[in-house]
Design an enzyme around this catalytic site. Structure first.
Site, short mmCIF file in Angstrom:
data_model
loop_
_atom_site.label_atom_id
_atom_site.label_comp_id
_atom_site.label_asym_id
_atom_site.label_seq_id
_atom_site.Cartn_x
_atom_site.Cartn_y
_atom_site.Cartn_z
N ARG A 109 0.85 -1.38 0.18
CA ARG A 109 0.05 0.23 0.00
C ARG A 109 0.97 1.16 0.13
NH1 ARG A 109 -3.43 1.60 -2.79
NH2 ARG A 109 -4.29 -0.56 -2.50
N LYS A 144 0.54 24.36 -4.45
CA LYS A 144 -0.90 23.95 -3.99
C LYS A 144 -0.65 22.41 -4.00
CE LYS A 144 -3.49 27.83 -5.43
NZ LYS A 144 -4.80 28.34 -6.43
N LYS A 176 2.38 39.40 -3.94
CA LYS A 176 1.05 39.11 -4.18
C LYS A 176 0.14 40.21 -3.74
CE LYS A 176 -0.24 35.02 -5.10
NZ LYS A 176 -0.59 33.36 -4.78
N GLU A 205 2.85 39.42 -8.89
CA GLU A 205 1.15 39.05 -9.53
C GLU A 205 0.46 40.48 -9.64
OE1 GLU A 205 -1.72 36.36 -7.44
OE2 GLU A 205 -2.30 38.24 -6.82
N ASP A 226 -2.75 37.68 -13.26
CA ASP A 226 -3.81 36.67 -12.65
C ASP A 226 -5.17 37.11 -13.11
OD1 ASP A 226 -4.64 34.95 -10.78
OD2 ASP A 226 -5.03 36.39 -9.24
#
Length: 295
Positions: A109, A144, A176, A205, A226
């Site tokens: 597994r 992410k 950002k 950004e 963006d």
């Protein structure tokens, strides 16, 4: 050949993965250890149950080696039939494993979880790489990622034909919207990063054309454009490109609200990259199996 994984990282992630499944180090498999003799050996085939791009096979040997070492059992030999990055059809044998049955089943597994996850990311990335082939644009990943598996998932992106963006918060500065709010402006944020960390690349950004031009004026050489509608994105790319005789080359990345259906349309705007968080945060696994076979 896919640029590889750090060996020390592989050793650590396999150790943690096995301890999670076995309940400690060495841990135990109450079913296999009760029903299978230590002396019993077998051959197992690692196979793909779905078509896709395989990745993560490089961890298989480490998984079985650590199980063998934990329990003082014989070694498992691993013979790979394909390399990471290979397209396979459903039913394709990927590897042959030979050794103690207890080791094979205790490792099963963990090695499937790691390889299936990586193969799913590689398969999703390959779909984007194929769609962008010939456009001049490259697909990038993001941060992410699954906690603890970033190195593996970014490796899988490379196996699938994509390119890694920054590995974390430490290697590239990315200004950002929240940084702009905190610093007061794009210009102030870029200047602050340059002053504190002059050795790192600064990416900015931008949500609007004006922000993009302000970032370039502040000295940014890499812009994340963006969530721009295609017409706004095209206009922004054109405006930035028009100034490159003065600024030098600016790398441009489209990000946000990207789909495979829009990929060619976005590429035609002239961006260099498209970053797609879904490569890692939403890719389904590729179904792999480990099947014992008669000797």
């Amino acid at each position: 050949m896919v640029p590889g994984l750090d060996h020390a990282w592989v050793v650590d992630v396999v150790r943690r993965t096995l301890s999670e499944d076995l309940g400690g180090d060495p841990g135990r498999d109450v079913t296999s250890q009760a029903t299978i003799a230590v002396s019993s050996g077998a051959v197992a085939h690692l196979v793909a149950r779905q078509a896709g791009v395989v990745a993560g096979l490089v961890v298989v040997h480490e998984v079985v080696a650590q199980v063998s070492a934990r329990f003082g059992l014989g070694q498992v030999t691993v013979e790979l039939d394909v390399q990471d990055g290979t397209r396979v059809e459903a039913g394709r044998r990927l590897a042959v494993l030979t050794g103690p049955v207890q080791v094979l089943l205790m490792a099963e597994r963990s090695l499937l979880n790691l390889a299936s996850r990586a193969s799913g990311v590689a398969t999703a990335t390959r779909a984007w790489a194929d769609r962008l082939d010939g456009t001049g644009a490259t697909v990038l990943d993001t941060r992410k990622t699954t906690p603890g598996l970033r190195a593996l998932e970014k490796y899988a992106v490379r196996a699938g034909g994509g390119t890694n963006k920054r590995m974390g918060l430490y290697d590239v500065a990315m200004v950002k919207d929240n940084h702009v709010v905190a610093a007061g402006s794009v210009t102030a944020a870029v200047a602050a990063v340059r002053a504190a960390f002059p050795d790192v690349l600064v990416q900015v950004e931008a949500d609007t054309l004006d922000q993009a031009l302000e970032a370039v004026a502040a000295g940014a050489t890499f812009l994340l454009l963006d969530n721009m509608p295609t017409d706004v994105l095209a206009a922004t790319v054109a405006a930035v490109r028009a100034g490159e005789a003065t600024t030098g080359r600016i790398e441009l990345e489209a990000t946000g609200n990207l789909t495979l259906d829009r990929a060619a349309e976005v590429a035609r705007t002239g961006v260099d990259y498209m970053s797609v968080g879904g490569l890692t945060h939403s890719a389904p696994i590729l179904d792999l199996a480990l099947d014992l076979v008669a000797r």
